[in-house]
Design an enzyme around this catalytic site. Sequence first.
Site, mmCIF file in Angstrom:
data_model
loop_
_atom_site.group_PDB
_atom_site.id
_atom_site.type_symbol
_atom_site.label_atom_id
_atom_site.label_comp_id
_atom_site.label_asym_id
_atom_site.label_seq_id
_atom_site.Cartn_x
_atom_site.Cartn_y
_atom_site.Cartn_z
ATOM 1 N N GLY A 125 0.866 -1.253 -0.127
ATOM 2 C CA GLY A 125 -0.104 -0.101 -0.003
ATOM 3 C C GLY A 125 0.842 1.273 -0.062
ATOM 4 O O GLY A 125 0.170 2.472 -0.163
ATOM 5 N N SER A 128 5.590 -0.118 -2.389
ATOM 6 C CA SER A 128 6.696 -0.844 -2.243
ATOM 7 C C SER A 128 7.481 -1.263 -3.415
ATOM 8 O O SER A 128 8.780 -1.348 -3.608
ATOM 9 C CB SER A 128 6.631 -1.818 -0.975
ATOM 10 N N ALA A 131 9.119 1.701 -5.310
ATOM 11 C CA ALA A 131 10.273 2.156 -4.282
ATOM 12 C C ALA A 131 11.569 0.995 -4.519
ATOM 13 O O ALA A 131 12.410 1.483 -4.333
ATOM 14 C CB ALA A 131 9.866 2.284 -2.882
ATOM 15 N N ASP A 173 3.086 6.802 -8.207
ATOM 16 C CA ASP A 173 4.242 6.170 -7.164
ATOM 17 C C ASP A 173 5.444 6.619 -7.375
ATOM 18 O O ASP A 173 6.189 7.105 -6.498
ATOM 19 C CB ASP A 173 4.029 4.554 -7.436
#
Length: 396
Positions: A125, A128, A131, A173
Amino acid sequence: MNTFETLRCVDKFNEIYHKDPVDVAFCPYRICPMGAHSDHQYGKITGFAIDKGIHMAYKPKQNGVIELSSLQFDKRAQWHIAQVDEKPVGDWADYLRGATWALEKHYTLHTGICGVIEGSIPIGGLSSSAAVIIVFLVALCRVNNIKLSQAKLINIALEAEKDYVGVSVGKLDQSCEIYSKKNHLLYLDTLDDSYELIPTKPEMKPYKIGIFFSGVERNLAGSKFNMRVDELKAAAYALMAFSGMEYGKFKDTRLRYVPRDIYDEYQHLLPENWRKRAEHFYTEFDRVQKGAEAWRKGDLETFGNLCFESGYSSIYNYETGSDELKTLYEIMQRTKGIYGGRFSGAGFKGCCMALINPEYAEEIEYQVTKEYLKAFPSLEGKYSFHLCESADGVLL
């Protein structure tokens, strides 16, 4: 290495390779108060990077081999920079195979890398996947002497997740994790990638970011995420046809190309599911613009209420959110000291985020934890609360 001596990934690197890493890369996680589920339709979004994220301790490998371990997963992964599997293998490292594949399409790679990856909050959420792709790309670029612009890094990370792994994501994101600035709200238009960093006004009420991890982890690629994207495109395609607009290939269709008045006039002709997905897009577009203006004025109450409204639309119009995340959302709505919140990410796994009054942080943690574990007692020991600050995006 004193700066990194408290990181478990550094300890694990020493354990495996009996030497220090040459460096540690870091990419923050992100939250999106408003704009969720609209970036792949070229909507507008708001976001923050937070002071939790993914570290990667690494050193170069001159033989071109990529060798990676994760503190979150047992299996070590290995491949060569020039011989990436054509399709995902099905394990945690697929995102990084995709990153290698995407980077190699644009640049000549001559050096491999060995590394250990560590996430500071449980997976789910907080983007990740984006990232871990970005932190790996940063490290791989450093050992190959490749200098990427922020925009180029975003696009390569997007290629890895979208074209290799097969998740129909937009740029939300990656943009939040790269463009964000501490104590600023990122306000981004994904149609043309223009963005503004809106500073937090000194007179704004104090806030911190609360992360409520549900204890549930699922795979985004295996969820209904891609289906929702197709439903939005289908709604756009149908609205174009009903109204006589020109349209091209389905894969290139986005709701951003369909004016709001066209939707208002022809929405009754859409199948109910498509109409609800489109309703989320158009109302979310309005919420993002109102939210950016509220932040600009220092109006945290209005911003928080819009965030709650965004969560409601994601649940009832976009129809995502597991039972656990819906329960967390409902608890947050009635908890004193929470300005606003919603589930974070696609809503099929992971966590909820909230902007909270720091004076109530302990009370909020206690109250939400008590109510949530009463509803889901089997998740005790898996559920967790994390208090965070806004942060700068990744350092290139």
